[in-house]
Design an enzyme around this catalytic site. Sequence first.
Site, PDB file in Angstrom:
ATOM      1  N   LYS A  55      40.370  34.552  45.049  1.00 48.39           N
ATOM      2  CA  LYS A  55      40.001  34.529  43.628  1.00 48.39           C
ATOM      3  C   LYS A  55      41.196  34.933  42.784  1.00 48.39           C
ATOM      4  CE  LYS A  55      37.351  37.253  40.277  1.00 48.39           C
ATOM      5  NZ  LYS A  55      36.474  38.427  40.106  1.00 48.39           N
ATOM      6  N   ASP A  64      40.580  39.327  33.245  1.00 48.90           N
ATOM      7  CA  ASP A  64      39.161  39.102  32.994  1.00 48.90           C
ATOM      8  C   ASP A  64      38.700  39.943  31.810  1.00 48.90           C
ATOM      9  OD1 ASP A  64      36.516  38.420  33.112  1.00 48.90           O
ATOM     10  OD2 ASP A  64      36.056  39.705  34.834  1.00 48.90           O
ATOM     11  N   LYS A 122      33.725  42.605  28.177  1.00 50.42           N
ATOM     12  CA  LYS A 122      33.699  43.911  28.830  1.00 50.42           C
ATOM     13  C   LYS A 122      33.972  45.015  27.813  1.00 50.42           C
ATOM     14  CE  LYS A 122      35.596  42.440  33.341  1.00 50.42           C
ATOM     15  NZ  LYS A 122      34.540  42.930  34.242  1.00 50.42           N
ATOM     16  N   ASP A 176      42.167  41.578  38.708  1.00 54.43           N
ATOM     17  CA  ASP A 176      41.093  40.672  39.095  1.00 54.43           C
ATOM     18  C   ASP A 176      41.607  39.453  39.848  1.00 54.43           C
ATOM     19  OD1 ASP A 176      38.359  40.485  39.256  1.00 54.43           O
ATOM     20  OD2 ASP A 176      38.144  39.261  37.456  1.00 54.43           O
ATOM     21  N   ASP A 211      30.781  37.079  32.499  1.00 48.80           N
ATOM     22  CA  ASP A 211      31.568  38.064  33.241  1.00 48.80           C
ATOM     23  C   ASP A 211      31.344  37.949  34.752  1.00 48.80           C
ATOM     24  OD1 ASP A 211      33.397  40.089  33.498  1.00 48.80           O
ATOM     25  OD2 ASP A 211      31.949  41.702  33.210  1.00 48.80           O
ATOM     26  N   GLU A 226      32.367  35.393  36.476  1.00 47.89           N
ATOM     27  CA  GLU A 226      33.153  34.150  36.504  1.00 47.89           C
ATOM     28  C   GLU A 226      33.819  33.897  37.844  1.00 47.89           C
ATOM     29  OE1 GLU A 226      36.114  36.958  36.806  1.00 47.89           O
ATOM     30  OE2 GLU A 226      34.395  37.035  35.452  1.00 47.89           O
ATOM     31  N   ARG A 240      32.748  34.057  40.942  1.00 40.04           N
ATOM     32  CA  ARG A 240      31.965  33.214  41.840  1.00 40.04           C
ATOM     33  C   ARG A 240      31.936  31.768  41.367  1.00 40.04           C
ATOM     34  NH1 ARG A 240      26.725  36.807  40.748  1.00 40.04           N
ATOM     35  NH2 ARG A 240      28.450  38.301  40.611  1.00 40.04           N
TER      36      ARG A 240
END
Length: 457
Positions: free
Chosen positions: A224, A229, A236, A247, A306, A308, A310
């Site tokens: 990933k 993010d 967030k 991230d 949030d 995102e 996956r």
Amino acid sequence: MSLPAGFTDSADALPLYVVTRDTLAAWRSTQDATVNAWLDAQGFEGASFSTITLPAAGGGIAAAVIGVTDPLDPFSYGHAPFALPSRAWSLATDLPAEARAALQLGWGLGSYRFERYRTPLRAPAQLRIAQTEGDTLSQLAACVRVRDLVNTPTEHMGPDQLEQIACEIAERFGAHIEVIGGDDLLTQNFPAIHAVGRASHRAPRLIALRWGDPSHPHVAIVGKGVCFDTGGLDLKPADGMRNMKKDMGGAAHAIALAELVMAQRLPLRITLLVPAVENAVGPNAFRPGEVIATRAGLSVEIDNTDAEGRVILCDALTYAVEQKPELLLDFATLTGAARIALGPDLPALYSNDEAIAQRWLEAGVAQRDPLWRMPLWRPYLRYLASSIADIANGGPSKMAGSITAAVYLDRFVPPTQKWAHLDVYSWNDNDRPGRPAGGEAQGLRGAYALLKRHAGV
């Protein structure tokens, strides 16, 4: 040979002894009365993370002793480089090969400091190496690669920079590199990756690196790569966004693992896939309630922008499965729920194959690189039900957040594909011996041992 920080080939090195509480008495029996009196005066008991220097006649240093708990755990030695004076040291204890390898790895991890933006206050002590033993320094380089990638702020580690690093690695090892970016993601059927990354001024992309002999076992490694993010429109809070440069920790692990396999020339064929995006806020950001397409043909309702990671992974995993690998591994900083369940040090392992899961767990124990298996409990797909799409990327329930993320990914991996997913934190919140605050490699050395076994090495 250029040695990493904390190592030297200088002959001008003082003796370094390694003891545990259990072996201290035997070592002391080989020392003279002056040394034993000094140890008594200092109260040295061989406790973990302890150090002591032994005086020489005339006021110098004659030698040093470090205390460890588990001689096979690299982090047992992580305190030494900055606890000892910054000079060369040569191992004087007859350690087994596995313990010597752990010492070298732990010394390198303990010597690490992220130096891109400031110079460390002091240099680490140097461990003398006459020759490398096995692939220890290559594993160290892989761990340092993860730390450096994760520690670098997004302004200098966005999708472009991840692509550049992958290209440099490909050139060094003669691998093939392919990058699908921007609107080409739509024309080549990677709509989920495009949807997540389209709001950033830096184009989303899928980075694909291929290496190895076609006759060798084929392993796909997916990471990933959310380079920052914000949470998207489901923004967030400030404290949750503060460290979101990390991230892309999954991508850092995947890149480092593939690089390690190539550096050691394992008899494997590697496909490395990194969906690299920035989850930004903008007029064309994907929105809660939208339904997006995926490469697999499944429609996904966006419950929360949030969640995102996956979403980009489902396209990458689908593409990986199309390559027909014998084994598929993915790494992702996927859920805070995994940290709530297991804390920062234990990555959460999910797998649809009992043998692969067991081998990775066993490798983690042997390498002192622990992880914990979590259940891939498919009945929890009910938490991702959508009334208008095939699946949602989240839902109103707070239950089993790490498991629901894993079963979402599982929806895009057929049961016939051997697959394991590691939900990693990729971070040290505080300084500890061998673990400076910041980016961290977790599960990487265990994964490498798993792949060595898969390759028959």
